[in-house]
Write a protein that holds these residues in place. Structure first.
Motif, PDB file in Angstrom:
ATOM      1  N   LEU A   1       0.837  -1.193   0.000  1.00  0.00           N
ATOM      2  CA  LEU A   1       0.000   0.000   0.000  1.00  0.00           C
ATOM      3  C   LEU A   1       0.877   1.250   0.000  1.00  0.00           C
ATOM      4  CD1 LEU A   1      -2.678  -0.911   2.691  1.00  0.00           C
ATOM      5  CD2 LEU A   1      -2.973  -0.891   0.221  1.00  0.00           C
ATOM      6  N   VAL A   2       0.381   2.310  -0.605  1.00  0.00           N
ATOM      7  CA  VAL A   2       1.085   3.585  -0.537  1.00  0.00           C
ATOM      8  C   VAL A   2       0.989   4.098   0.895  1.00  0.00           C
ATOM      9  CG1 VAL A   2       0.741   4.185  -2.955  1.00  0.00           C
ATOM     10  CG2 VAL A   2      -0.974   4.834  -1.290  1.00  0.00           C
ATOM     11  N   PRO A   3       1.961   4.891   1.333  1.00  0.00           N
ATOM     12  CA  PRO A   3       1.959   5.343   2.730  1.00  0.00           C
ATOM     13  C   PRO A   3       0.693   6.115   3.132  1.00  0.00           C
ATOM     14  CG  PRO A   3       4.057   5.830   1.696  1.00  0.00           C
ATOM     15  CD  PRO A   3       3.147   5.328   0.618  1.00  0.00           C
ATOM     16  N   ASN A   4       0.115   6.866   2.213  1.00  0.00           N
ATOM     17  CA  ASN A   4      -1.067   7.666   2.529  1.00  0.00           C
ATOM     18  C   ASN A   4      -2.338   7.050   1.939  1.00  0.00           C
ATOM     19  OD1 ASN A   4      -0.379   8.192  -0.130  1.00  0.00           O
ATOM     20  ND2 ASN A   4      -0.989  10.333  -0.028  1.00  0.00           N
ATOM     21  N   TRP A   5      -2.498   5.757   2.081  1.00  0.00           N
ATOM     22  CA  TRP A   5      -3.619   5.061   1.446  1.00  0.00           C
ATOM     23  C   TRP A   5      -4.969   5.541   1.966  1.00  0.00           C
ATOM     24  CZ3 TRP A   5      -6.957   2.096   4.331  1.00  0.00           C
ATOM     25  CH2 TRP A   5      -6.530   1.709   5.611  1.00  0.00           C
ATOM     26  N   ARG A   6      -5.045   5.977   3.192  1.00  0.00           N
ATOM     27  CA  ARG A   6      -6.326   6.483   3.714  1.00  0.00           C
ATOM     28  C   ARG A   6      -6.737   7.770   2.993  1.00  0.00           C
ATOM     29  NH1 ARG A   6      -4.535   4.667   9.354  1.00  0.00           N
ATOM     30  NH2 ARG A   6      -5.777   2.779   9.617  1.00  0.00           N
ATOM     31  N   GLU A   7      -5.776   8.652   2.764  1.00  0.00           N
ATOM     32  CA  GLU A   7      -6.066   9.887   2.031  1.00  0.00           C
ATOM     33  C   GLU A   7      -6.443   9.581   0.589  1.00  0.00           C
ATOM     34  OE1 GLU A   7      -3.266   9.634   3.948  1.00  0.00           O
ATOM     35  OE2 GLU A   7      -3.921  10.906   5.602  1.00  0.00           O
ATOM     36  N   VAL A   8      -5.779   8.600   0.001  1.00  0.00           N
ATOM     37  CA  VAL A   8      -6.101   8.211  -1.374  1.00  0.00           C
ATOM     38  C   VAL A   8      -7.541   7.721  -1.452  1.00  0.00           C
ATOM     39  CG1 VAL A   8      -5.580   6.572  -3.222  1.00  0.00           C
ATOM     40  CG2 VAL A   8      -3.719   7.716  -2.016  1.00  0.00           C
ATOM     41  N   LEU A   9      -7.944   6.868  -0.515  1.00  0.00           N
ATOM     42  CA  LEU A   9      -9.327   6.375  -0.520  1.00  0.00           C
ATOM     43  C   LEU A   9     -10.331   7.495  -0.302  1.00  0.00           C
ATOM     44  CD1 LEU A   9      -9.204   2.999   1.431  1.00  0.00           C
ATOM     45  CD2 LEU A   9      -9.634   3.352  -1.001  1.00  0.00           C
ATOM     46  N   ARG A  10      -9.966   8.468   0.501  1.00  0.00           N
ATOM     47  CA  ARG A  10     -10.900   9.536   0.828  1.00  0.00           C
ATOM     48  C   ARG A  10     -10.981  10.625  -0.237  1.00  0.00           C
ATOM     49  NH1 ARG A  10     -10.081  11.901   6.497  1.00  0.00           N
ATOM     50  NH2 ARG A  10     -10.972   9.900   7.018  1.00  0.00           N
ATOM     51  N   TYR A  11      -9.845  10.982  -0.847  1.00  0.00           N
ATOM     52  CA  TYR A  11      -9.814  12.173  -1.697  1.00  0.00           C
ATOM     53  C   TYR A  11      -9.538  11.934  -3.176  1.00  0.00           C
ATOM     54  CZ  TYR A  11      -9.583  14.453   2.834  1.00  0.00           C
ATOM     55  OH  TYR A  11      -9.842  14.868   4.104  1.00  0.00           O
ATOM     56  N   ALA A  12      -9.049  10.790  -3.570  1.00  0.00           N
ATOM     57  CA  ALA A  12      -8.650  10.590  -4.971  1.00  0.00           C
ATOM     58  C   ALA A  12      -9.868  10.487  -5.883  1.00  0.00           C
ATOM     59  CB  ALA A  12      -7.796   9.331  -5.092  1.00  0.00           C
ATOM     60  N   TRP A  13      -9.836  11.251  -6.953  1.00  0.00           N
ATOM     61  CA  TRP A  13     -10.931  11.215  -7.924  1.00  0.00           C
ATOM     62  C   TRP A  13     -11.016   9.863  -8.616  1.00  0.00           C
ATOM     63  CZ3 TRP A  13     -15.072  13.974  -8.473  1.00  0.00           C
ATOM     64  CH2 TRP A  13     -15.117  15.238  -7.885  1.00  0.00           C
TER      65      TRP A  13
ATOM     66  N   LYS B   1      -3.433  17.560  -5.615  1.00  0.00           N
ATOM     67  CA  LYS B   1      -2.817  18.146  -4.434  1.00  0.00           C
ATOM     68  C   LYS B   1      -3.289  17.491  -3.144  1.00  0.00           C
ATOM     69  CE  LYS B   1      -3.052  22.720  -5.486  1.00  0.00           C
ATOM     70  NZ  LYS B   1      -3.064  24.137  -5.155  1.00  0.00           N
ATOM     71  N   SER B   2      -4.571  17.181  -3.053  1.00  0.00           N
ATOM     72  CA  SER B   2      -5.106  16.639  -1.809  1.00  0.00           C
ATOM     73  C   SER B   2      -4.597  15.231  -1.517  1.00  0.00           C
ATOM     74  CB  SER B   2      -6.633  16.623  -1.855  1.00  0.00           C
ATOM     75  OG  SER B   2      -7.080  15.814  -2.917  1.00  0.00           O
ATOM     76  N   VAL B   3      -4.045  14.552  -2.532  1.00  0.00           N
ATOM     77  CA  VAL B   3      -3.582  13.186  -2.338  1.00  0.00           C
ATOM     78  C   VAL B   3      -2.062  13.087  -2.439  1.00  0.00           C
ATOM     79  CG1 VAL B   3      -3.689  10.833  -3.217  1.00  0.00           C
ATOM     80  CG2 VAL B   3      -5.731  12.232  -3.219  1.00  0.00           C
TER      81      VAL B   3
END
Length: 74
Positions: free
Chosen positions: A3-15, A67-69
């Protein structure tokens, strides 16, 4: 595979994730369409076509820096 280190942000913010969820919902609507054919006069293939376009959008949004991810400053 990791998993990428910021996987929670990716799930939450990635289009790309949002568009893939939408594509899944459209695919489900395509499956349910024969049950609703009498109620909704929608031609066969409409949801499948919209799902395909959504997946293409998800592919493009996955390779574009967000930017958000990604955390990159412009």
């Amino acid at each position: 595979m990791r998993l990428v280190p910021n996987w929670r942000e990716v799930l939450r913010y990635a289009w790309s994730i949002r568009l893939l969820i939408l594509a899944g919902a459209l695919s489900g609507a395509e499956v349910a369409l024969p049950l609703l054919q009498e109620i909704l006069p929608i031609h066969r293939g409409v949801f499948a076509g919209l799902s395909a376009l959504t997946v293409c959008g998800a592919f493009v949004s996955r390779i574009v820096a967000q930017k958000s991810v990604s955390g990159e400053q412009e």
